[in-house]
Design a protein around this motif. Structure first.
Motif, PDB file in Angstrom:
ATOM      1  N   THR A 197      21.213  57.417  17.950  1.00 45.96           N
ATOM      2  CA  THR A 197      21.894  57.985  16.782  1.00 45.96           C
ATOM      3  C   THR A 197      23.368  58.224  17.091  1.00 45.96           C
ATOM      4  N   ALA A 198      23.669  58.726  18.285  1.00 47.63           N
ATOM      5  CA  ALA A 198      25.065  58.951  18.672  1.00 47.63           C
ATOM      6  C   ALA A 198      25.836  57.632  18.738  1.00 47.63           C
ATOM      7  N   LEU A 199      25.196  56.577  19.222  1.00 50.40           N
ATOM      8  CA  LEU A 199      25.856  55.275  19.302  1.00 50.40           C
ATOM      9  C   LEU A 199      26.136  54.682  17.917  1.00 50.40           C
ATOM     10  N   THR A 200      25.194  54.859  17.000  1.00 46.24           N
ATOM     11  CA  THR A 200      25.361  54.275  15.668  1.00 46.24           C
ATOM     12  C   THR A 200      26.243  55.113  14.772  1.00 46.24           C
TER      13      THR A 200
ATOM     14  N   VAL B 121      31.313  56.513  21.663  1.00 43.12           N
ATOM     15  CA  VAL B 121      31.632  55.211  22.230  1.00 43.12           C
ATOM     16  C   VAL B 121      31.793  55.372  23.739  1.00 43.12           C
ATOM     17  N   PRO B 122      30.727  55.113  24.499  1.00 46.94           N
ATOM     18  CA  PRO B 122      30.801  55.298  25.958  1.00 46.94           C
ATOM     19  C   PRO B 122      31.265  54.043  26.683  1.00 46.94           C
ATOM     20  N   ARG B 123      31.851  54.261  27.845  1.00 45.92           N
ATOM     21  CA  ARG B 123      32.196  53.152  28.721  1.00 45.92           C
ATOM     22  C   ARG B 123      31.068  52.876  29.708  1.00 45.92           C
ATOM     23  N   ILE B 124      30.212  53.885  29.955  1.00 44.80           N
ATOM     24  CA  ILE B 124      29.048  53.778  30.831  1.00 44.80           C
ATOM     25  C   ILE B 124      27.932  54.615  30.209  1.00 44.80           C
ATOM     26  N   ILE B 125      26.689  54.185  30.413  1.00 47.76           N
ATOM     27  CA  ILE B 125      25.542  54.996  30.006  1.00 47.76           C
ATOM     28  C   ILE B 125      24.696  55.279  31.243  1.00 47.76           C
ATOM     29  N   LEU B 126      24.416  56.564  31.482  1.00 55.27           N
ATOM     30  CA  LEU B 126      23.467  56.982  32.515  1.00 55.27           C
ATOM     31  C   LEU B 126      22.182  57.321  31.788  1.00 55.27           C
ATOM     32  N   LEU B 127      21.096  56.651  32.127  1.00 50.92           N
ATOM     33  CA  LEU B 127      19.879  56.719  31.335  1.00 50.92           C
ATOM     34  C   LEU B 127      18.662  57.098  32.175  1.00 50.92           C
ATOM     35  N   ASP B 128      17.998  58.174  31.766  1.00 55.46           N
ATOM     36  CA  ASP B 128      16.729  58.561  32.374  1.00 55.46           C
ATOM     37  C   ASP B 128      15.640  57.652  31.801  1.00 55.46           C
TER      38      ASP B 128
ATOM     39  N   SER C 146      19.757  44.722  22.722  1.00 53.66           N
ATOM     40  CA  SER C 146      19.517  43.839  21.577  1.00 53.66           C
ATOM     41  C   SER C 146      20.669  43.843  20.573  1.00 53.66           C
ATOM     42  N   HIS C 147      21.634  44.735  20.739  1.00 53.48           N
ATOM     43  CA  HIS C 147      22.787  44.819  19.827  1.00 53.48           C
ATOM     44  C   HIS C 147      24.013  44.187  20.466  1.00 53.48           C
ATOM     45  N   ALA C 148      24.596  43.227  19.809  1.00 55.91           N
ATOM     46  CA  ALA C 148      25.761  42.528  20.346  1.00 55.91           C
ATOM     47  C   ALA C 148      26.921  43.478  20.638  1.00 55.91           C
ATOM     48  N   SER C 149      27.118  44.488  19.818  1.00 55.08           N
ATOM     49  CA  SER C 149      28.263  45.382  20.011  1.00 55.08           C
ATOM     50  C   SER C 149      28.057  46.385  21.145  1.00 55.08           C
ATOM     51  N   TRP C 150      26.836  46.521  21.648  1.00 55.49           N
ATOM     52  CA  TRP C 150      26.558  47.444  22.746  1.00 55.49           C
ATOM     53  C   TRP C 150      26.216  46.720  24.042  1.00 55.49           C
TER      54      TRP C 150
END
Length: 142
Positions: free
Chosen positions: A43-46, A54-61, A78-82
């Motif tokens: 939701t934050a990305l969209t 708009v992050p430059r890096i994602i740290l993901l659990d 799956s999203h071209a923009s991400w």
């Protein structure tokens, strides 16, 4: 639109607090944004809540209720923009199966969660140094 260096996605409130303290101790200022689960991160990305992160890096659990880190990784890739955003899995799992699946889904790196402040600060510092300073990746945001 909120431009951040690092989007951190982790369901554990204590670990998010731990990470916030570690980010504050880095030698260079790094902007960061926390989300507590996979759905909130997407939701934050969209920008569905009015705030587009708009992050430059994602740290993901990986192990989160609802959408797992694997689900989030699959959706982001799956999203071209991400697709260009580096994703570093930061998990307590040391399972070879989890590591392999994260790599197959497009994770750029896999780190086991550090247990001490100095280990976490060191891990965040080296991660940010590489992915924010030295690694060149396209920035394609519409």
């Amino acid at each position: 639109m909120k431009q951040v260096d690092v989007l951190c996605v982790d369901d554990n409130a204590d670990f998010r607090l731990f990470m916030g303290r570690a980010f504050a101790k880095l030698p260079e200022e790094v902007s960061y944004h926390f989300e507590e689960n996979g759905s909130a991160a997407l939701t934050a990305l969209t920008g569905d809540t009015g705030l587009r992160c708009v992050p430059r890096i994602i740290l993901l659990d990986l192990n989160m209720p609802g959408l797992s880190g694997f689900d989030v990784l699959r959706e982001i890739r799956s999203h071209a923009s991400w697709r260009h955003i580096p994703i570093i899995v930061l998990s307590s799992s040391t399972s070879g199966k989890d590591i392999e699946q994260a790599q197959m889904l497009g994770a750029n790196a896999y780190m086991t969660k550090p247990s001490t402040m100095s280990e976490l600060r060191s891990a965040l510092e080296s991660t940010c140094r590489f992915w924010l300073k030295y690694h060149l990746h396209p920035t394609r945001w519409n």
